[in-house]
Design an enzyme around this catalytic site. Structure first.
Site, mmCIF file in Angstrom:
data_model
loop_
_atom_site.group_PDB
_atom_site.id
_atom_site.type_symbol
_atom_site.label_atom_id
_atom_site.label_comp_id
_atom_site.label_asym_id
_atom_site.label_seq_id
_atom_site.Cartn_x
_atom_site.Cartn_y
_atom_site.Cartn_z
ATOM 1 N N ARG A 23 13.844 -36.669 0.076
ATOM 2 C CA ARG A 23 12.570 -36.795 -0.643
ATOM 3 C C ARG A 23 11.666 -35.598 -0.438
ATOM 4 O O ARG A 23 10.741 -35.368 -1.198
ATOM 5 C CB ARG A 23 11.821 -38.049 -0.172
ATOM 6 C CG ARG A 23 12.567 -39.336 -0.392
ATOM 7 C CD ARG A 23 11.896 -40.474 0.343
ATOM 8 N NE ARG A 23 11.939 -40.207 1.781
ATOM 9 C CZ ARG A 23 11.163 -40.795 2.680
ATOM 10 N NH1 ARG A 23 10.270 -41.683 2.308
ATOM 11 N NH2 ARG A 23 11.280 -40.502 3.955
ATOM 12 N N GLU A 28 2.833 -33.838 10.982
ATOM 13 C CA GLU A 28 1.452 -33.948 11.410
ATOM 14 C C GLU A 28 0.943 -32.514 11.580
ATOM 15 O O GLU A 28 1.415 -31.801 12.451
ATOM 16 C CB GLU A 28 1.432 -34.687 12.749
ATOM 17 C CG GLU A 28 0.254 -35.550 12.970
ATOM 18 C CD GLU A 28 0.410 -36.390 14.236
ATOM 19 O OE1 GLU A 28 0.571 -35.809 15.325
ATOM 20 O OE2 GLU A 28 0.380 -37.626 14.108
ATOM 21 N N ASP A 48 -12.942 -27.188 7.232
ATOM 22 C CA ASP A 48 -11.636 -26.751 6.743
ATOM 23 C C ASP A 48 -11.858 -25.841 5.547
ATOM 24 O O ASP A 48 -12.698 -26.138 4.683
ATOM 25 C CB ASP A 48 -10.785 -27.944 6.301
ATOM 26 C CG ASP A 48 -10.156 -28.703 7.452
ATOM 27 O OD1 ASP A 48 -10.470 -28.395 8.618
ATOM 28 O OD2 ASP A 48 -9.352 -29.607 7.192
ATOM 29 N N ASN A 49 -11.081 -24.751 5.491
ATOM 30 C CA ASN A 49 -11.193 -23.793 4.397
ATOM 31 C C ASN A 49 -9.820 -23.555 3.791
ATOM 32 O O ASN A 49 -8.804 -23.690 4.482
ATOM 33 C CB ASN A 49 -11.737 -22.458 4.906
ATOM 34 C CG ASN A 49 -13.096 -22.594 5.539
ATOM 35 O OD1 ASN A 49 -13.972 -23.279 5.029
ATOM 36 N ND2 ASN A 49 -13.280 -21.970 6.676
ATOM 37 N N ARG A 59 -7.070 -9.677 4.045
ATOM 38 C CA ARG A 59 -8.386 -10.258 4.334
ATOM 39 C C ARG A 59 -8.650 -10.045 5.815
ATOM 40 O O ARG A 59 -7.878 -10.484 6.655
ATOM 41 C CB ARG A 59 -8.418 -11.745 3.993
ATOM 42 C CG ARG A 59 -8.266 -12.038 2.509
ATOM 43 C CD ARG A 59 -8.341 -13.540 2.250
ATOM 44 N NE ARG A 59 -8.094 -13.860 0.869
ATOM 45 C CZ ARG A 59 -9.047 -14.153 -0.024
ATOM 46 N NH1 ARG A 59 -10.314 -14.142 0.332
ATOM 47 N NH2 ARG A 59 -8.734 -14.444 -1.261
ATOM 48 N N HIS A 62 -12.107 -10.277 10.290
ATOM 49 C CA HIS A 62 -13.381 -10.984 10.290
ATOM 50 C C HIS A 62 -13.639 -11.737 11.590
ATOM 51 O O HIS A 62 -12.708 -12.128 12.285
ATOM 52 C CB HIS A 62 -13.413 -11.995 9.135
ATOM 53 C CG HIS A 62 -13.177 -11.377 7.802
ATOM 54 N ND1 HIS A 62 -12.491 -12.026 6.811
ATOM 55 C CD2 HIS A 62 -13.524 -10.172 7.292
ATOM 56 C CE1 HIS A 62 -12.432 -11.258 5.738
ATOM 57 N NE2 HIS A 62 -13.050 -10.117 6.008
ATOM 58 N N LYS A 72 -10.192 -20.799 15.313
ATOM 59 C CA LYS A 72 -9.538 -21.169 14.059
ATOM 60 C C LYS A 72 -8.115 -21.630 14.322
ATOM 61 O O LYS A 72 -7.437 -21.095 15.204
ATOM 62 C CB LYS A 72 -9.487 -19.964 13.109
ATOM 63 C CG LYS A 72 -10.832 -19.449 12.681
ATOM 64 C CD LYS A 72 -10.689 -18.206 11.820
ATOM 65 C CE LYS A 72 -12.045 -17.659 11.408
ATOM 66 N NZ LYS A 72 -11.907 -16.400 10.656
ATOM 67 N N HIS A 119 -10.045 -11.795 13.140
ATOM 68 C CA HIS A 119 -8.901 -12.416 12.474
ATOM 69 C C HIS A 119 -8.710 -11.827 11.084
ATOM 70 O O HIS A 119 -9.673 -11.534 10.382
ATOM 71 C CB HIS A 119 -9.136 -13.929 12.362
ATOM 72 C CG HIS A 119 -8.113 -14.617 11.526
ATOM 73 N ND1 HIS A 119 -8.389 -15.133 10.286
ATOM 74 C CD2 HIS A 119 -6.796 -14.861 11.758
ATOM 75 C CE1 HIS A 119 -7.288 -15.680 9.790
ATOM 76 N NE2 HIS A 119 -6.315 -15.521 10.664
ATOM 77 N N TYR A 132 -7.298 -23.108 6.887
ATOM 78 C CA TYR A 132 -7.690 -22.995 8.285
ATOM 79 C C TYR A 132 -8.834 -23.926 8.634
ATOM 80 O O TYR A 132 -9.680 -24.232 7.821
ATOM 81 C CB TYR A 132 -7.997 -21.558 8.689
ATOM 82 C CG TYR A 132 -9.023 -20.816 7.884
ATOM 83 C CD1 TYR A 132 -10.291 -20.580 8.385
ATOM 84 C CD2 TYR A 132 -8.701 -20.293 6.641
ATOM 85 C CE1 TYR A 132 -11.224 -19.856 7.674
ATOM 86 C CE2 TYR A 132 -9.623 -19.572 5.915
ATOM 87 C CZ TYR A 132 -10.883 -19.359 6.430
ATOM 88 O OH TYR A 132 -11.808 -18.645 5.713
ATOM 89 N N ASP A 170 -14.541 -5.756 2.379
ATOM 90 C CA ASP A 170 -13.541 -5.366 3.378
ATOM 91 C C ASP A 170 -13.190 -3.874 3.334
ATOM 92 O O ASP A 170 -12.527 -3.372 4.234
ATOM 93 C CB ASP A 170 -12.267 -6.210 3.234
ATOM 94 C CG ASP A 170 -12.422 -7.606 3.823
ATOM 95 O OD1 ASP A 170 -13.395 -7.845 4.570
ATOM 96 O OD2 ASP A 170 -11.561 -8.464 3.539
#
Length: 183
Positions: A23, A28, A48-49, A59, A62, A72, A119, A132, A170
């Site tokens: 399936r 988790e 949460d993003n 990216r 930061h 994070k 990060h 994240y 950036d």
């Protein structure tokens, strides 16, 4: 979940136990009790993003300055990235070093980056959906960053330089040797 230390203290790679059959799969993605028992950390994630990016996007690097610094827990839902954490903790034996981990939709790995790190990530697949968790809310006034292409850090983003896509913001971050760490 299996929790592996990296070569930088406090940064962990987390591998969930994935249950698959005809399936699909189930796992988790986070369990606070397991995370605390395996890392010794009690992290209260509050936000949460999710971002979507195409191949070549970088990216980063930061961070948020205290008192809004963020830990994070990052992962890829679709595609693949090279995820990077740079140690900015003054007095740390790994100050100015980084650790990188490939995160993919197939390996289901997650990367925990504590406060005191910059990060960033580069997109290695045609498209990525990246999620994240953060343990502090985003606070624009505490935002800071280091140049993605800093020669001191010398990060191999695994994307040819002529293929890298950056936000306007950036493109203009400070160099590592100009950065005064608040951590």
């Amino acid at each position: 979940m299996e929790v592996r230390k990296t070569n930088i203290e406090g940064v962990y790679v987390i591998e969930p136990k994935v249950f698959g059959d005809n399936r699909g799969y189930f796992f988790e993605s986070f369990n606070a009790k397991d995370f605390a028992s395996k890392t010794g950390l009690n992290v209260n994630f509050v936000q949460d993003n999710e971002s979507k990016s195409c191949y070549g996007v970088v990216r980063g690097l930061h961070m948020q300055r205290p008192p809004y610094a963020q830990s994070k827990l990052v992962r890829v839902v679709k595609g693949s990235v090279l995820d990077v954490a740079v140690d900015l903790r003054t007095g740390s034996p790994t100050y100015g070093h980084y650790v990188a981990q490939e995160l993919t939709e197939d390996n289901h790995l997650q990367f925990f980056i504590p406060k005191g790190f910059a990060h960033g990530f580069s997109v290695l697949s045609d498209e990525v959906i990246f999620q994240y968790k953060c343990d502090e809310f985003y606070e624009p006034s505490s935002e800071d960053a280091i140049a993605w292409d800093d020669p001191t850090l010398n990060i191999d983003w695994q994307v040819p330089v002529d293929k890298i896509i950056l936000s306007e913001k950036d493109k203009h971050h400070q160099r590592f040797n100009e950065f005064i760490s608040p951590f």
